[in-house]
Write a protein that holds these residues in place. Structure first.
Motif: not given
Length: 149
Positions: A1-13
């Motif tokens: 699920m791609n949410r607008k406020y997920d600029i960088l989620n934990i997986n990207k971090i």
């Protein structure tokens, strides 16, 4: 699920920072402007290990970990801005100036970390940092990183 406020989620971090539990202190990046600004979130929950002994009757989030969270957020801004996600191009946390703690953080709080790029000179990056809970300043500082040579 791609949410607008997920600029960088934990997986990207995870792709950017080498830290892992219990030392990864950034949960999400909600705003990022290369070489300018980053806004991150750290959720504080009672099940984190440092709350078990800091302090037993009144657990608080350790100030040194607030500084570490600001350093981790700063390093994400460096790596996203420069695009240098390479073990041979590491940046090290080398200094902190004017660190001031204004309030405490307790379990259940959400720390908002704001990083503002100040300058780059030679092989160094300097940032102004602010951590808040409910718009109350928890900590402010300047953090300096240097490139591994």
């Amino acid at each position: 699920m791609n949410r607008k406020y997920d600029i960088l989620n934990i997986n990207k971090i995870f792709e950017i920072l080498p830290h892992r539990y219990p030392f990864l202190l950034i949960d999400r990046i909600v705003h990022l402007e290369n070489f300018k600004y980053l806004k991150a979130i750290k959720n504080c929950t009672i099940n984190e290990p440092y709350f078990q002994g800091h302090f037993i009757k009144e657990p608080i989030f350790p100030g040194v970990l607030i500084i570490e969270a600001m350093a981790q957020a700063s390093s994400i801004l460096i790596y996203k801005s420069t695009g240098q996600l390479n073990i041979n191009k590491l940046y090290y946390f080398v200094g902190i100036d004017n660190a001031r703690f204004k309030n405490i953080v307790i379990p259940g709080d959400q720390i908002i970390i704001e990083i503002t790029f100040l300058q780059s000179k030679r092989n160094m990056f300097i940032f102004k940092n602010k951590a808040t809970v409910n718009k109350n300043i928890i900590c402010k500082s300047k953090i300096i990183f240097a490139k591994k040579i």
